[in-house]
Design a protein around this motif. Structure first.
Motif, PDB file in Angstrom:
ATOM      1  N   TYR A 117       0.627  -1.179  -0.115  1.00 13.46           N
ATOM      2  CA  TYR A 117       0.122  -0.175   0.002  1.00 13.46           C
ATOM      3  C   TYR A 117       0.814   1.097  -0.031  1.00 13.46           C
ATOM      4  O   TYR A 117       1.981   1.135   0.645  1.00 13.46           O
ATOM      5  N   VAL A 118       0.547   2.281  -0.491  1.00 12.12           N
ATOM      6  CA  VAL A 118       0.995   3.558  -0.436  1.00 12.12           C
ATOM      7  C   VAL A 118       0.017   4.849   0.071  1.00 12.12           C
ATOM      8  O   VAL A 118      -1.307   4.556  -0.504  1.00 12.12           O
ATOM      9  N   CYS A 119       0.409   5.706   0.867  1.00  9.57           N
ATOM     10  CA  CYS A 119      -0.390   6.998   0.971  1.00  9.57           C
ATOM     11  C   CYS A 119      -0.488   7.616  -0.058  1.00  9.57           C
ATOM     12  O   CYS A 119       0.662   8.165  -0.703  1.00  9.57           O
ATOM     13  N   HIS A 125       5.072   3.960   2.593  1.00  8.34           N
ATOM     14  CA  HIS A 125       4.640   2.677   1.982  1.00  8.34           C
ATOM     15  C   HIS A 125       4.277   1.903   3.273  1.00  8.34           C
ATOM     16  O   HIS A 125       4.941   1.862   4.273  1.00  8.34           O
ATOM     17  N   PHE A 126       3.479   0.901   2.796  1.00  9.74           N
ATOM     18  CA  PHE A 126       3.117  -0.075   3.784  1.00  9.74           C
ATOM     19  C   PHE A 126       3.059  -1.544   3.304  1.00  9.74           C
ATOM     20  O   PHE A 126       2.590  -1.507   2.135  1.00  9.74           O
ATOM     21  N   ILE A 127       3.553  -2.439   3.889  1.00  6.55           N
ATOM     22  CA  ILE A 127       3.437  -3.962   3.713  1.00  6.55           C
ATOM     23  C   ILE A 127       2.719  -4.664   4.690  1.00  6.55           C
ATOM     24  O   ILE A 127       2.907  -4.544   5.683  1.00  6.55           O
ATOM     25  N   ARG A 128       1.820  -5.397   4.165  1.00 12.75           N
ATOM     26  CA  ARG A 128       0.687  -6.173   4.931  1.00 12.75           C
ATOM     27  C   ARG A 128       0.596  -7.464   4.634  1.00 12.75           C
ATOM     28  O   ARG A 128       0.724  -7.874   3.331  1.00 12.75           O
ATOM     29  N   TYR A 150      -0.125  -3.099  -5.237  1.00 12.73           N
ATOM     30  CA  TYR A 150      -0.151  -4.531  -5.818  1.00 12.73           C
ATOM     31  C   TYR A 150      -0.098  -5.400  -4.654  1.00 12.73           C
ATOM     32  O   TYR A 150       0.368  -5.053  -3.729  1.00 12.73           O
ATOM     33  N   SER A 151      -0.571  -6.562  -5.005  1.00 10.15           N
ATOM     34  CA  SER A 151      -0.274  -7.805  -4.316  1.00 10.15           C
ATOM     35  C   SER A 151       0.533  -8.948  -4.787  1.00 10.15           C
ATOM     36  O   SER A 151       0.432  -9.137  -6.324  1.00 10.15           O
TER      37      SER A 151
END
Length: 154
Positions: A117-119, A125-128, A150-151
């Motif tokens: 994810y990105v704000c 940036h976020f990785i989940r 993206y995933s």
């Protein structure tokens, strides 16, 4: 291996190593995850994890059968059938059963999906591992809206 083949194998091992008949049901239980098998105290049935046979082979599976048969025969005789009991340890050693079974890697732990994810405001940036609802959550840095980049699946 089919259920009837498992039943015949358990009966044969019981006669061969314990010189006693196995008079109850032996079956596979696909829900067993952390154990190779279990002895059910109330019904006296035995359940086995089929993945143990697939992953570790027949030799290790026979040791698991012996382990469960030690519980079975000692319990029916009114003797110490628990892991901590000396009678259990002695009989298990005598018949050559395994004390522990091998660890099976869980399928859900083998593949990890990562969501990136990105704000939209600050570019954080976020990785989940778990997907998140971008309409519900905001950036922890600037409170801006988040979008999924993206995933990927490992």
């Amino acid at each position: 291996m089919e259920q009837h083949e498992l039943q015949a194998l358990v009966e044969r091992i019981s006669l061969e190593y314990f010189s006693k008949a196995f008079k109850h049901e032996a079956r596979f239980n696909n829900r067993l995850r952390t154990t190779g098998g279990r002895y059910l105290l109330k019904s006296h049935h035995l359940e086995f994890n089929p993945k143990q046979l697939e992953v570790f082979g027949m030799e290790a599976f026979i040791k698991i059968i012996k382990h469960e048969l030690v519980h079975y025969h000692l319990h029916l005789e009114g003797r110490g059938y628990r892991h901590r009991d000396q009678e259990f340890k002695v009989l298990l050693q005598k018949v050559g059963g395994s004390r522990f079974c091998g660890m099976i890697p869980h399928a859900r732990n083998q593949t990890h999906v990562k969501h990136y994810y990105v704000c939209r405001e600050c570019g954080q940036h976020f990785i989940r591992r778990r997907k998140m609802d971008t309409r519900r959550y905001v950036c922890g840095v600037c409170k801006g809206k988040i979008k999924l980049l993206y995933s990927e699946e490992n």
